[in-house]
Design an enzyme around this catalytic site. Structure first.
Site, PDB file in Angstrom:
ATOM      1  N   TYR A 150       2.362  11.730  15.026  1.00 51.36           N
ATOM      2  CA  TYR A 150       2.873  10.760  14.191  1.00 51.36           C
ATOM      3  C   TYR A 150       3.709   9.705  15.082  1.00 51.36           C
ATOM      4  CZ  TYR A 150       5.949   8.924  10.682  1.00 51.36           C
ATOM      5  OH  TYR A 150       6.587   8.074   9.919  1.00 51.36           O
ATOM      6  N   THR A 156       3.150   4.689  -4.429  1.00 52.35           N
ATOM      7  CA  THR A 156       3.535   5.342  -5.682  1.00 52.35           C
ATOM      8  C   THR A 156       4.908   6.151  -5.743  1.00 52.35           C
ATOM      9  OG1 THR A 156       2.284   7.121  -4.516  1.00 52.35           O
ATOM     10  CG2 THR A 156       0.995   5.844  -6.264  1.00 52.35           C
ATOM     11  N   SER A 173       8.334   3.426  12.454  1.00 58.32           N
ATOM     12  CA  SER A 173       9.358   4.627  12.410  1.00 58.32           C
ATOM     13  C   SER A 173      10.349   4.786  13.752  1.00 58.32           C
ATOM     14  CB  SER A 173       8.715   5.896  12.268  1.00 58.32           C
ATOM     15  OG  SER A 173       9.303   7.136  12.527  1.00 58.32           O
ATOM     16  N   ILE A 176       9.441   4.613  -0.180  1.00 56.30           N
ATOM     17  CA  ILE A 176       9.714   3.242   0.298  1.00 56.30           C
ATOM     18  C   ILE A 176       8.924   2.190  -0.475  1.00 56.30           C
ATOM     19  CG2 ILE A 176       9.701   1.679   2.356  1.00 56.30           C
ATOM     20  CD1 ILE A 176      10.862   4.117   3.972  1.00 56.30           C
ATOM     21  N   GLY A 177       7.371   2.721  -0.321  1.00 58.29           N
ATOM     22  CA  GLY A 177       6.608   1.792  -0.939  1.00 58.29           C
ATOM     23  C   GLY A 177       7.054   1.369  -2.370  1.00 58.29           C
ATOM     24  N   THR A 195       0.825  -1.298   0.141  1.00 60.36           N
ATOM     25  CA  THR A 195      -0.104   0.157  -0.015  1.00 60.36           C
ATOM     26  C   THR A 195       0.724   1.264   0.199  1.00 60.36           C
ATOM     27  OG1 THR A 195      -0.039   0.124   2.452  1.00 60.36           O
ATOM     28  CG2 THR A 195      -1.807  -1.205   1.359  1.00 60.36           C
ATOM     29  N   GLY A 196       0.307   2.116  -0.430  1.00 61.86           N
ATOM     30  CA  GLY A 196       1.222   3.578  -0.759  1.00 61.86           C
ATOM     31  C   GLY A 196       2.459   3.302  -1.376  1.00 61.86           C
TER      32      GLY A 196
END
Length: 249
Positions: free
Chosen positions: A150, A15, A137, A18-19, A12-13
């Site tokens: 975050y 684009t 993270s 890291i993805g 997922t994510g």
């Protein structure tokens, strides 16, 4: 032979950053890769850079209808899922006195809710013996001014991995957390409002890393492949730091 030959993987994510690097690595190792992203143009560009063995599905992980559609596409493709990398998420700076309900809700809905419901919705198509890789993270283990929401969302991700590793052990599904250190991605660069702020941000982040530089998305993707493959078959509920020593030295 590729380490993921004949397997189906979801990132997922995917684009950018890291993805995207992980999706490319998985495809290079023989997997059919499903990728998601919110912007169709960026999604199409990412898919084109991965190769032919990719299925791109536009969607937002914080939207349950989008997740239902994603799982339906995977189901119709056949073969289930062998790898799920829950990478989508992000954050913005906001000091304690400036945190708003919207900032909190957007961060937790995207990072925590998005991860939770991506995994939950995918359970029916996850094959026994699958590998789940959650993105944490270093912010969750160190205090960074104005990054508290975050950091808290990523601490929740780490907690999910511990619990889900126990819940899914009966299906031999492994759940591990990948902890990148400061990595030069469009998402990180986007935290700065001006070119000067960007330069200062990147230099400041690099200065916190004992290796003296920020990581590259491809370096994080190499560790993602390890967790996704049989090379990590005796690991679950664990976390791997790929941080240039930032939290280790």
């Amino acid at each position: 032979m590729g380490q993921l030959n004949g397997k189906n993987a979801l990132v997922t994510g995917a684009t950018s950053g890291i993805g995207l690097a992980a999706a490319r690595r998985f495809a290079a190792e023989g997997a059919h890769v499903f990728i998601t992203g919110r912007r169709q143009e960026a999604l199409d560009e990412a898919a084109g850079s991965i190769g032919e063995d990719v299925t791109a599905i536009r969607g937002d992980v914080s939207n349950l209808e989008d997740l239902d559609h994603l799982v339906d596409v995977i189901r119709r493709h056949g073969g289930g899922l062998d790898v799920l990398m829950a990478n989508a998420g992000g954050g913005e700076f906001a000091p304690l006195g400036a945190i708003t309900p919207k900032h909190f809700a957007d961060t937790f809905n995207g990072n925590v809710g998005g991860t939770l419901f991506t995994v939950q919705k995918a359970l029916p198509v996850l094959n026994d013996g699958a590998a789940i890789v959650l993105l944490g993270s270093t912010a969750a283990t160190s205090g960074t001014p104005a990054f508290g929401v975050y950091a808290a969302s990523k601490a929740a991700i780490r907690s999910f991995a511990r619990t889900w590793a126990v819940e899914l052990v009966g299906r031999n599904i492994r759940v591990n957390t990948l902890i990148p250190g400061p990595t030069q991605t469009p998402g990180v660069e986007g935290l700065a409002a001006t070119p000067d702020e960007k330069q200062a941000l990147l230099e400041g982040l690099a200065s916190t890393v004992p290796l003296g530089r920020m990581g590259r998305p491809e370096e994080i993707a190499n560790a993602a492949l390890f967790l996704a493959s049989d090379q990590s078959s005796f690991m679950t509920g664990a976390e791997i730091f790929v941080d240039g020593g930032a939290q280790q030295v």
